[in-house]
Design a protein around this motif. Sequence first.
Motif, PDB file in Angstrom:
ATOM      1  N   ALA A   1       0.791  -1.278  -0.031  1.00 38.03           N
ATOM      2  CA  ALA A   1      -0.075  -0.060   0.015  1.00 38.03           C
ATOM      3  C   ALA A   1       0.832   1.311  -0.117  1.00 38.03           C
ATOM      4  O   ALA A   1       0.451   2.408  -0.568  1.00 38.03           O
ATOM      5  N   GLU A   2       1.955   1.323   0.817  1.00 40.23           N
ATOM      6  CA  GLU A   2       2.986   2.648   0.876  1.00 40.23           C
ATOM      7  C   GLU A   2       3.644   2.595  -0.472  1.00 40.23           C
ATOM      8  O   GLU A   2       3.713   3.864  -0.713  1.00 40.23           O
TER       9      GLU A   2
ATOM     10  N   ALA B   1       2.964   1.617  -3.449  1.00 39.41           N
ATOM     11  CA  ALA B   1       1.909   2.097  -4.590  1.00 39.41           C
ATOM     12  C   ALA B   1       2.016   3.657  -4.476  1.00 39.41           C
ATOM     13  O   ALA B   1       1.631   4.100  -5.596  1.00 39.41           O
ATOM     14  N   GLN B   2       1.791   4.314  -3.500  1.00 44.49           N
ATOM     15  CA  GLN B   2       1.902   5.634  -3.172  1.00 44.49           C
ATOM     16  C   GLN B   2       3.055   6.468  -3.732  1.00 44.49           C
ATOM     17  O   GLN B   2       3.030   7.427  -4.162  1.00 44.49           O
ATOM     18  N   HIS B   3       4.094   5.866  -3.405  1.00 46.25           N
ATOM     19  CA  HIS B   3       5.425   6.583  -3.525  1.00 46.25           C
ATOM     20  C   HIS B   3       6.358   6.019  -4.315  1.00 46.25           C
ATOM     21  O   HIS B   3       7.270   6.779  -4.505  1.00 46.25           O
TER      22      HIS B   3
ATOM     23  N   ARG C   1       6.969   4.517  -8.539  1.00 45.98           N
ATOM     24  CA  ARG C   1       6.523   4.192  -9.805  1.00 45.98           C
ATOM     25  C   ARG C   1       6.325   2.424 -10.037  1.00 45.98           C
ATOM     26  O   ARG C   1       5.145   2.201 -10.577  1.00 45.98           O
TER      27      ARG C   1
ATOM     28  N   GLY D   1       7.281   6.702   2.488  1.00 47.25           N
ATOM     29  CA  GLY D   1       7.405   8.042   1.766  1.00 47.25           C
ATOM     30  C   GLY D   1       8.457   8.759   2.044  1.00 47.25           C
ATOM     31  O   GLY D   1       8.773   9.380   1.164  1.00 47.25           O
TER      32      GLY D   1
END
Length: 322
Positions: free
Chosen positions: A27-28, A30-32, A34, A105
């Motif tokens: 989850a983390e 995927a946010q931060h 590519r 992040g």
Amino acid sequence: MTPELSIVIPCFNEEENVRAICAAVTAEAAQHARSHEILLIDNCSTDGTRALMRALCAEDPRIRAIFNNRNYGQMRSPTYGIYQAEGAAVIGMCADFQDPPAMIGAFVAQWRAGAQVVLAQRRSERTSPLLGAVRRLGYALLRRFGDIPVIPGATGFGLFDRVVVDTLAAWNEPEPFFRGMLVESGFRLAVVPVDRPERAAGTSKNGIGALASFALSALAGSAKSLLRLPILLACVAAGIAGLTALGVIVAGLLDGPILALIGFALAFGMFAVLLLFLGLIGEQVRMLAERSRNVPLVIEEERINFPADRARPAARTLIRRP
């Protein structure tokens, strides 16, 4: 395709945490990032960890697994996993949530800003008084006698640029004190403060014996100047021995057994210190022998979900990335 970010998670009997940590890390990432991969390296677990790792690999091709053929300890196995990762940046973290996935992040932001090494620095420590005292003693010795400065509260949880990983892999350290190697390498370093949470589930594998073994290997590998101290101590011991002998003679003349006991206590104390340094010298000799043998950090039993060109490392490159 080479992932931008690799997250390496060493495991040993983590059946209660491995699925949850993979979900949180995914989850983390995927946010931060590519693109990313998760590399689980199992140090010969005896519970259901390996079965869960196989299931996770079957569910998500971005999750890869390495199974060691035996337990190689807390220094060799995690470092080997980092060397096997392919990302432009590599994050190393524990499986039990004591290294918060939410820090990913912040690590990536510092890396994109130019840092080549990003380390989490604990602002708090939740542990038993005895383990805390052993840990503080180990770090105090490293700070006092180490060849390179130790960052207080930094455990190795952090992000490392590709060039850093490749450089350290080429050092061929048989017992890699990785967090010390990161500082010694001199790459651009950033520190991110973090409050360390409690372990999510299960029990910690780092008891007093494991911590003492880790501290001994770290001292032998990164405190080479410490081995010169026996020369100074020999001079001090000679002086104390002379005073002790004089004290024993005086005690005999004055019928003073207490003074004699004090003298013997001092002699035994110096003998204990001598044995400590002989042990460190022996550890240094052992490391030199391991380097000459080119012993791999670990020997793999199996790896899962790796591309064809990474299916199995060559026999002579087990210490480094293939």
